[in-house]
Design a protein around this motif. Structure first.
Motif, PDB file in Angstrom:
ATOM      1  N   UNK A  56      -3.387   7.740  -3.406  1.00  0.00           N
ATOM      2  CA  UNK A  56      -3.470   6.456  -4.098  1.00  0.00           C
ATOM      3  C   UNK A  56      -2.530   5.435  -3.468  1.00  0.00           C
ATOM      4  N   UNK A  57      -1.301   5.872  -3.205  1.00  0.00           N
ATOM      5  CA  UNK A  57      -0.319   4.942  -2.641  1.00  0.00           C
ATOM      6  C   UNK A  57      -0.748   4.492  -1.249  1.00  0.00           C
ATOM      7  N   UNK A  58      -1.294   5.427  -0.453  1.00  0.00           N
ATOM      8  CA  UNK A  58      -1.741   5.118   0.912  1.00  0.00           C
ATOM      9  C   UNK A  58      -2.695   3.939   0.933  1.00  0.00           C
ATOM     10  N   UNK A  59      -3.578   3.892  -0.076  1.00  0.00           N
ATOM     11  CA  UNK A  59      -4.573   2.832  -0.146  1.00  0.00           C
ATOM     12  C   UNK A  59      -3.955   1.445  -0.250  1.00  0.00           C
ATOM     13  N   UNK A  60      -2.763   1.373  -0.807  1.00  0.00           N
ATOM     14  CA  UNK A  60      -2.146   0.063  -1.037  1.00  0.00           C
ATOM     15  C   UNK A  60      -0.941  -0.180  -0.142  1.00  0.00           C
ATOM     16  N   UNK A  61      -0.253   0.896   0.197  1.00  0.00           N
ATOM     17  CA  UNK A  61       1.020   0.727   0.901  1.00  0.00           C
ATOM     18  C   UNK A  61       1.068   1.655   2.100  1.00  0.00           C
ATOM     19  N   UNK A  62       0.134   1.445   3.028  1.00  0.00           N
ATOM     20  CA  UNK A  62       0.036   2.333   4.184  1.00  0.00           C
ATOM     21  C   UNK A  62       1.269   2.261   5.067  1.00  0.00           C
ATOM     22  N   UNK A  63       2.018   1.142   4.940  1.00  0.00           N
ATOM     23  CA  UNK A  63       3.206   0.971   5.791  1.00  0.00           C
ATOM     24  C   UNK A  63       4.312   1.949   5.446  1.00  0.00           C
ATOM     25  N   UNK A  64       4.299   2.445   4.239  1.00  0.00           N
ATOM     26  CA  UNK A  64       5.409   3.285   3.793  1.00  0.00           C
ATOM     27  C   UNK A  64       5.238   4.723   4.272  1.00  0.00           C
ATOM     28  N   UNK A  65       4.876   4.870   5.544  1.00  0.00           N
ATOM     29  CA  UNK A  65       4.590   6.205   6.089  1.00  0.00           C
ATOM     30  C   UNK A  65       5.759   7.151   5.909  1.00  0.00           C
ATOM     31  N   UNK A  66       6.938   6.631   6.193  1.00  0.00           N
ATOM     32  CA  UNK A  66       8.126   7.484   6.179  1.00  0.00           C
ATOM     33  C   UNK A  66       8.357   8.075   4.785  1.00  0.00           C
TER      34      UNK A  66
END
Lengths: 184, 135, 435
Positions: A56-66
């Motif tokens: 779910x988070x990936x869909x909105x905040x892909x930048x937060x990979x770390x």
């Protein structure tokens, strides 16, 4: 004749007494096992929820990979933890990673408004509460059991039949600044 | 809740956190107290007067009296300014009933604006059918 | 925990004995006047009591829920409430998950029922869900679970039945004696006249005093148990402020409950019939004054155990006697520490503004409580609650392609429902018959 009778009665009393102590130890050990299984259910639930959250988070905040990667590796590490003491440390690291994930998500209003995300957040936080509440019951059970394995005379029985002391379960959440150093 | 006109069970529709009841049979809508103000606020229209404080009809209305879907008491007929629309209002001011088309007409009469922002918003919330019955 | 239940039980037995004596006294006087035999009266009183007790034991819970207009809800209907109850179930080590009921009433309140911890149920009003935040709700649920664990739900219904029987018999006797007397008088010989009058007056006095005493006992028990449940709530949540703040909100709420009467009133967390601003415990109040309860919870000096509650209780009420049994206060192994106060960050937005609504962000403010987000605008919270009510009443939720949500009542007759916004027609599957 009378002496023999008294002797036999004494033996019988002794045997029943040993039985009683033994049964008491078994009961307490089962209580510990039972209390642990309560925690285990919640830990599993938490591990099951995380992939969903990450998606779910990936869909909105892909930048937060770390941050996401840290949550995933903390989860995998926690899933393989053996025994209450190790699980406590691993779950603590996972709690810390989740905390920073939720902190990061503050910056994404769309994510925060996502129903799925809200539901997952409620579930995860509640699961954490449930772990905390069952931890109390578990540690009480361990305390009672360990006491009995240590005090005279039940410690003799415990030694004879190999009743080992149980580990306590403490979740140690690492300090915020320590989190990035975690490498598994 | 029952539709005061056809006595059918009304369906609730929620759209962007605003909620109202409507009847599939006659397409009339029921606004709980305060709900219509929410729609107007969302449209950026200052709600100065309490929407439920319309004057009661002076002349005897031709429409039949209807029961309030919330409390069951007979609703008052009322007449919003600037037109001949007759609405039904709960005597305890729990809400207002609009027959199909009455809402857009009322708004149009109050704002004096035919294709303005209010109608746009109503269309957004309540759909074509309700906002403009003539189409 | 066990020590408290035990001590509770001992005190309860004493109360039950006093109640039973009153019941038998009233019964025998009743019999003496109406059937000329006190044994007959005793048997009658016993039979009524037994019948009502059996009814209360097996059906009291359902009866009570039905009277209050409560609907059972599932986890999907209100996940947060369900989670909170489950958390408290774990904290209190209940053997089974209590059933959860919702009462559609804007006044904030809650109660618990159930003859044993296996068959417990907690009911909350929609007003409660709308008024309280998560921590406060947890405090209230913990208080109710406390009633279940301490066996208050069973005890209060059983002793309530005894009270009811005493009141009923005395009421009948008093009325008949006042207006014409029993059959006994007409048949009595004139010689025994004076003794007769004395007995009559004594009997009448008993019929007036007995229900009063019974009521005072009942209410005293009720008040003690409220304090005890508060103490349990502090222990379960390890956060007394949650309950304190909830009690504050509930007690100052000006909204009155709709479906409530003097029988159901003592069961609620705050007496729905009690006047506002009552600060003293009187003999006839069902609950301790909310002000005292809040003050005790707030004076627990950073702890959340029974010991801290007991000390605070004595400090606030001025009573020197220990409130809880000494064994419970010295329980080893429990080190209740105060939980970190929840950090509440409110992101306010005044009115739902156009741009936000058009982008679909429906939540116009959120409160973050230890990482938990819950809707904070009154509208969003009210929506969450009313959705739970609808789901509990069997409404079907359909999400239309146009993003509107249609909530179709269970008695909707048509086979399809047309969306008001986009005119799309949604087929309705026939409602599965409840099995």
């Amino acid at each position: 004749m009378t002496y023999v009778l008294i002797f036999l009665v004494a033996i019988a009393v002794l045997i029943f007494w040993v039985f009683g102590l033994y049964n008491g130890l078994v009961r307490l050990r089962n209580a510990v096992k039972n209390a642990w299984s309560q925690i285990d259910v919640q830990l599993k639930r938490r591990h099951d929820l995380i992939p969903n959250l990450v998606e779910t988070v990936k869909g909105y905040a892909a930048h937060e990979k770390e941050t996401l990667a840290r949550v995933i590796s903390a989860r995998n590490f926690a899933m393989n933890a053996a025994g209450p003491a190790e699980a406590g440390r691993a779950e603590g690291a996972l709690s810390g990673a989740l905390k920073s994930l939720f902190a990061v998500s503050e910056a994404y209003p769309d994510l925060k408004a996502n129903q799925n995300f809200l539901a997952l957040q409620e579930e995860l936080t509640s699961t954490e509460n449930k772990i905390a509440f069952s931890r109390q019951a578990y540690n009480d059970a361990v305390m009672r059991y360990n006491n009995m394995t240590e005090v005279v005379p039940s410690n003799i029985i415990a030694g004879m039949f190999n009743f080992k002391a149980s580990e306590f379960f403490e979740i140690v959440i690492p300090e915020e600044k320590d989190v990035p150093k975690v490498s598994f | 809740m029952e539709c005061p006109v056809c006595r059918e069970s009304m369906v609730v529709i929620e759209y962007r956190s605003i909620e109202l009841d409507y009847c599939v049979g006659c397409m009339g809508v029921w606004f709980d107290r305060g709900e219509i103000e929410l729609v107007l606020q969302a449209a950026g229209i200052p709600v100065t007067s309490d929407f439920l404080a319309f004057k009661t009809c002076d002349s005897k209305p031709r429409e039949i009296m209807r029961p309030c879907p919330l409390c069951g008491k007979t609703m008052h007929k009322m007449n919003p300014p600037g037109g001949s629309v007759v609405l039904d209002q709960c005597p305890d001011e729990e809400g207002i009933w609009f027959d199909a088309g009455e809402l857009s007409e009322t708004i149009r009469n109050i704002t004096g604006d035919d294709a303005g922002a209010v109608i746009q918003v109503l269309r957004e919330y309540l759909g074509e059918a309700l906002a403009d019955p003539k189409k | 925990m066990w020590e408290i239940i035990q001590s509770n039980r001992r005190k309860s037995i004493l109360l039950v004995i006093i109640m039973a004596v009153l019941l038998l006294l009233v019964g025998s006087v009743f019999g003496e006047y109406f059937v000329q035999s006190y044994q007959g009266g005793l048997i009658l009183a016993f039979a009524i009591w037994l019948l009502l007790s059996i009814l209360a034991y097996f059906q009291g819970r359902n009866l009570f829920l039905a009277i209050s207009g409560a609907h059972k809800i599932q986890k999907a209907d209100h996940p947060r409430l369900f989670n909170i109850v489950e958390e408290m179930k774990i904290a209190a080590a209940l053997p089974a998950m209590p059933e959860i009921y919702l009462i559609d009433d804007p006044a904030p309140n809650a109660f618990a029922v159930g003859q044993n911890p296996e068959k417990a149920a907690v009911a909350v009003t929609t007003g409660l869900l709308n008024t309280l935040n998560r921590d406060e709700l947890q405090g209230v649920i913990a208080h109710e679970v406390g009633h279940v664990v301490n066996r208050d739900t069973l005890f209060m219904s059983m002793i309530g039945v005894m009270l009811g029987t005493v009141v009923m018999l005395a009421e009948i006797a008093r009325r008949t004696l006042f207006f014409g007397g029993g059959r006994r008088r007409s048949r009595s010989s004139s010689g025994a006249g004076q003794a007769q009058v004395i007995i009559l007056i004594a009997g009448l006095a008993l019929m007036i005093v007995a229900p009063l005493i019974a009521r005072i006992i009942y209410l005293a028990a009720s008040r003690k148990r409220e304090y005890l449940a508060d103490a349990s709530a502090a222990v379960f949540t390890r956060y007394p402020e949650g309950l304190a703040s909830a009690l504050e909100k509930i007690s100052v709420s000006p909204i009155r409950m709709r479906k409530v009467n003097s029988v159901t009133a003592p069961m609620y967390i705050i007496n729905p019939l009690q006047k506002l601003h009552d600060t003293r415990d009187s003999l006839f109040s069902t609950h301790p004054a909310a002000k005292n309860r809040i003050q005790i919870l707030r004076s627990m000096a950073g702890g959340s155990g029974y010991l801290e509650y007991d000390q605070a209780f004595r400090r606030i009420t001025g009573e020197s006697k220990a409130f809880l049994p000494a064994s419970a206060l010295k329980q080893p192994g429990i080190k209740p520490g105060l939980r970190k106060p929840a950090v509440e960050t409110v992101i306010p937005t005044a009115a739902p503004d156009m741009t936000r609504m058009m982008t679909g962000a429906v939540i116009t403010g959120a409160v973050i409580t230890d990482g938990i987000q819950e809707p904070v605008t009154p509208q969003a919270k009210a929506r969450e609650t009313s959705d739970a009510v609808w789901k509990s009443k069997g409404y079907r939720f359909i999400r239309c392609e146009c993003d509107a949500i249609l909530k179709v009542p269970p008695d909707f007759k048509r086979t399809g429902v047309q969306c008001l916004r986009c005119n799309r027609v949604h087929e309705l599957n026939p409602v599965p018959e409840p099995t």
